[in-house]
Design an enzyme around this catalytic site. Structure first.
Site, short mmCIF file in Angstrom:
data_model
loop_
_atom_site.label_atom_id
_atom_site.label_comp_id
_atom_site.label_asym_id
_atom_site.label_seq_id
_atom_site.Cartn_x
_atom_site.Cartn_y
_atom_site.Cartn_z
N LYS A 249 -10.86 -4.13 18.62
CA LYS A 249 -9.46 -4.52 18.87
C LYS A 249 -9.08 -4.31 20.35
O LYS A 249 -7.91 -4.48 20.70
CB LYS A 249 -8.52 -3.76 17.95
CG LYS A 249 -8.77 -4.04 16.46
CD LYS A 249 -7.70 -3.47 15.56
CE LYS A 249 -8.11 -3.58 14.11
NZ LYS A 249 -7.01 -3.91 13.20
N ASN B 183 0.85 -1.20 0.00
CA ASN B 183 0.00 0.00 0.00
C ASN B 183 0.88 1.24 0.00
O ASN B 183 2.11 1.15 -0.07
CB ASN B 183 -0.95 -0.02 1.21
CG ASN B 183 -0.16 -0.09 2.51
OD1 ASN B 183 0.56 0.84 2.85
ND2 ASN B 183 -0.28 -1.21 3.23
N PHE C 179 -4.27 3.14 14.90
CA PHE C 179 -4.61 4.14 13.89
C PHE C 179 -5.73 3.54 13.06
O PHE C 179 -5.77 2.33 12.86
CB PHE C 179 -3.42 4.44 12.98
CG PHE C 179 -2.56 5.58 13.43
CD1 PHE C 179 -1.76 5.46 14.56
CD2 PHE C 179 -2.55 6.78 12.74
CE1 PHE C 179 -0.96 6.51 14.98
CE2 PHE C 179 -1.76 7.84 13.15
CZ PHE C 179 -0.96 7.71 14.27
N LYS D 63 -13.32 0.08 15.45
CA LYS D 63 -12.01 -0.60 15.57
C LYS D 63 -11.50 -0.53 17.01
O LYS D 63 -10.88 -1.47 17.50
CB LYS D 63 -10.99 0.02 14.62
CG LYS D 63 -11.18 -0.48 13.20
CD LYS D 63 -10.19 0.12 12.22
CE LYS D 63 -10.51 -0.39 10.82
NZ LYS D 63 -9.93 0.39 9.76
N PRO E 5 -2.67 -12.26 10.35
CA PRO E 5 -2.97 -12.04 11.78
C PRO E 5 -3.11 -10.54 12.03
O PRO E 5 -2.48 -9.73 11.34
CB PRO E 5 -1.73 -12.59 12.49
CG PRO E 5 -0.64 -12.57 11.47
CD PRO E 5 -1.32 -12.75 10.13
N ASP E 6 -3.94 -10.17 13.00
CA ASP E 6 -4.06 -8.76 13.39
C ASP E 6 -3.06 -8.51 14.52
O ASP E 6 -3.23 -9.00 15.64
CB ASP E 6 -5.49 -8.44 13.83
CG ASP E 6 -5.68 -6.94 13.96
OD1 ASP E 6 -4.91 -6.31 14.72
OD2 ASP E 6 -6.56 -6.38 13.27
N ILE E 7 -2.02 -7.75 14.20
CA ILE E 7 -0.91 -7.54 15.15
C ILE E 7 -1.40 -6.80 16.39
O ILE E 7 -1.15 -7.19 17.53
CB ILE E 7 0.20 -6.72 14.46
CG1 ILE E 7 0.73 -7.50 13.26
CG2 ILE E 7 1.33 -6.38 15.43
CD1 ILE E 7 1.45 -6.66 12.23
N ASP F 139 -4.25 -6.66 5.26
CA ASP F 139 -5.21 -7.55 5.94
C ASP F 139 -5.17 -8.95 5.36
O ASP F 139 -5.50 -9.93 6.04
CB ASP F 139 -6.63 -6.98 5.81
CG ASP F 139 -6.80 -5.74 6.68
OD1 ASP F 139 -6.25 -5.74 7.81
OD2 ASP F 139 -7.46 -4.78 6.24
N LYS G 125 8.60 -17.20 -10.78
CA LYS G 125 7.83 -16.11 -11.36
C LYS G 125 6.63 -16.66 -12.12
O LYS G 125 6.79 -17.58 -12.96
CB LYS G 125 8.73 -15.30 -12.30
CG LYS G 125 8.05 -14.09 -12.87
CD LYS G 125 8.96 -13.31 -13.79
CE LYS G 125 8.16 -12.26 -14.52
NZ LYS G 125 8.91 -11.64 -15.59
O1 PMT Z 1 3.05 6.01 6.58
P1 PMT Z 1 2.50 7.36 6.14
O2 PMT Z 1 2.66 7.57 4.65
O3 PMT Z 1 3.06 8.49 6.95
O4 PMT Z 1 0.93 7.34 6.37
C1 PMT Z 1 0.42 7.27 7.67
C2 PMT Z 1 -0.74 6.27 7.76
C3 PMT Z 1 -1.91 6.78 6.95
C4 PMT Z 1 -0.30 4.89 7.23
C5 PMT Z 1 -1.07 6.10 9.28
O5 PMT Z 1 -1.32 7.34 9.80
C6 PMT Z 1 -2.28 5.19 9.50
O6 PMT Z 1 -3.40 5.61 9.44
N1 PMT Z 1 -1.95 3.92 9.81
C7 PMT Z 1 -2.93 2.85 9.95
C8 PMT Z 1 -3.28 2.34 8.59
C9 PMT Z 1 -4.18 1.13 8.66
O7 PMT Z 1 -3.80 0.11 8.18
O8 PMT Z 1 -5.30 1.27 9.29
P2 PMT Z 1 -6.38 0.08 9.47
O9 PMT Z 1 -7.63 0.79 9.72
O10 PMT Z 1 -6.34 -0.87 8.31
O11 PMT Z 1 -5.88 -0.69 10.75
C10 PMT Z 1 -6.31 -0.35 12.05
C11 PMT Z 1 -5.20 -0.57 13.04
O12 PMT Z 1 -4.90 -1.97 13.15
C12 PMT Z 1 -3.91 0.10 12.68
O13 PMT Z 1 -3.33 0.58 13.88
C13 PMT Z 1 -3.06 -1.02 12.08
O14 PMT Z 1 -1.66 -0.81 12.31
C14 PMT Z 1 -3.55 -2.23 12.86
N2 PMT Z 1 -3.49 -3.48 12.11
C15 PMT Z 1 -4.26 -3.65 11.00
C16 PMT Z 1 -4.26 -4.87 10.33
C17 PMT Z 1 -3.43 -5.92 10.84
N3 PMT Z 1 -3.40 -7.09 10.24
N4 PMT Z 1 -2.69 -5.71 11.94
C18 PMT Z 1 -2.70 -4.54 12.58
O15 PMT Z 1 -2.01 -4.36 13.58
#
Ligand code: PMT
Length: 402
Positions: A343, A210, A325, A339, A307-309, A278, A288
């Site tokens: 979470k 991403n 975030f 969320k 897995p969701d960390i 995800d 390849k």
């Molecule tokens: O890196 P930059 O270019 O500076 O941009 C910043 C940002 C937009 C990436 C950052 O500010 C941000 O929003 N990060 C979270 C992006 C995200 O994946 O959000 P989410 O809504 O998909 O996930 C929710 C939360 O679960 C996040 O804290 C994520 O780190 C966590 N997560 C999600 C999926 C997963 N499998 N494991 C996780 O830990």
């Protein structure tokens, strides 16, 4: 320099040629999050206009002890009480002499006598004046009373002489001011921060990822280190230098990131700024992938959940204070709040990534933090460094209350 965040600094500007550097000093102090109120001596006004310092500090400059209007707005005693630090830059030989004698014949010297805050001087004068026994005796006298001296430095002087007496540069003074506030708000705490994207391999040459640049997570790591924390930064593939005093662990996939985070536990606070994939391809092709005529123009990839960390770490028995975030393009606050619940988080930072000037790979950000009581705190658009310092201060406060 997290230690200056929200610190109140009275900057005294004396009458020396180095007063031109005070304008830059106001900017540096404010960039580091300090609030600055300027007091000028009569001499200071001969070298730089109050209007310049008013524009840069964002507040009227304090000039006279006997000005009824200024005293009504914020009197000298109030100003002295307001300060967390009184910094005088430039401090001339005359100002040093008056302060050494305890003279209070103008606003600045009166504020110094009236304050309980630390006082620091940045001497600036001709090298012969600095070396003069009278100035050296005043210096000793001031140091013996606990007044700090920042510099002076040595080098070529405005008058053409070379030697001791140059005022330190603005950034050096801002750092010295930060050193007056020794204890960081996160001293002794271990922060685990995730940053950047993850990459999920399809075959040896292709992957799914991403737009995360890692800027937000790296800025948070820097701000947390400045606040005194021990910081472990687990990052996906990004092109950013490691911030000072931060332990960096580079990973590629979501599963690598989880393993690195688990290995870094325990921690006091987890901030998950990484944009974690995800899903990943169920099978990574060993070679390849070739165009396959039997599938026509299409290619079907079977994906499985990663897995969701964040949720995994928030579910541990040694659970840290968890900050997530939420990057959303619609229904920002509603999805972020969901969320937070799903979470099991303490705080969630809602990030509107539909706006290209904030969010992914931008220099700026603007976020709302939501807590378990659904209370929202807004942080308006600013550089990611600025937002990170504000977030770290906010998170530290909430962590202490938890
Ligand atoms: O890196 P930059 O270019 O500076 O941009 C910043 C940002 C937009 C990436 C950052 O500010 C941000 O929003 N990060 C979270 C992006 C995200 O994946 O959000 P989410 O809504 O998909 O996930 C929710 C939360 O679960 C996040 O804290 C994520 O780190 C966590 N997560 C999600 C999926 C997963 N499998 N494991 C996780 O830990």
């Amino acid at each position: 320099m997290q230690r200056l965040y929200r610190k109140r600094i009275v900057l005294g500007v004396g009458g020396g040629i180095a007063a031109y550097k005070s304008a830059e000093l106001v900017r540096r102090l404010r960039d580091h999050g300090a609030e600055v109120r300027v007091v000028m001596t009569q001499g200071g006004r001969e070298f730089i206009t109050p209007l310049t310092l008013q524009a840069l500090s964002g507040h009227p400059v304090h000039l006279d002890l006997l000005d009824p209007a200024a005293e009504a707005a914020m009197g000298h005693i109030e100003l002295a009480r307001w300060a967390d630090l009184v910094l005088i830059a430039p401090a001339t030989a005359d100002l040093m002499a008056r302060l050494a004698q305890g003279v209070a014949n103008d606003l600045l010297t009166t504020v110094v006598l009236a304050t309980n805050a630390p006082v620091a001087l940045a001497p600036a004068m001709n090298q012969a004046m600095w070396a003069d026994p009278a100035t050296q005796a005043n210096r000793e006298q001031l140091l013996s009373r606990g007044i700090r001296l920042f510099g002076p430095g040595s080098g070529s002087q405005a008058c053409g002489d070379i030697g001791m007496g140059r005022m330190l540069e603005a950034e050096e003074l801002a750092r010295a001011a930060a050193d007056c506030f020794e204890t960081g708000m996160l001293t002794g705490k271990h922060l685990l921060i995730t940053a950047g994207p993850t990459q999920e391999n399809i075959d040896p040459v292709r992957y799914i990822t991403n737009h995360s640049s890692g800027k937000m997570g790296f800025a948070l790591a820097e701000a947390a280190a400045e606040a005194g924390a021990r910081v472990t930064l687990v990052t996906g593939p990004v092109f950013l230098p490691t911030p000072d005093r931060v332990q960096r662990i580079d990973v590629v996939s979501a599963r690598d990131m989880l393993a690195a985070c688990e290995a870094a536990m325990p921690c006091d606070i987890l901030i998950a700024a990484a944009a974690v994939a995800d899903y990943r391809p169920e099978v990574v092709a060993p070679h390849k992938l070739k165009k396959d005529p039997s599938t026509g123009d299409g290619l079907l990839l079977q994906m499985v959940r990663n897995p969701d960390i964040l949720a995994t770490l928030a579910g541990r028995t040694d659970r840290p204070f968890c900050v997530g975030f939420a990057a959303e393009t619609e229904n920002l606050l509603e999805y972020a709040a969901r969320k937070l619940r799903d979470k099991n988080l303490d705080l969630i930072v809602a990030n509107d990534v539909a706006n290209p000037s904030i969010g992914f790979n931008s220099e700026d950000n603007a976020v709302s933090v939501i807590d378990r009581q659904q209370h929202e705190t807004r942080f308006g658009q600013a550089s990611k460094g600025h937002i990170a310092r504000a977030l770290v201060a906010f998170i530290a406060e909430r962590y202490k209350e938890s």
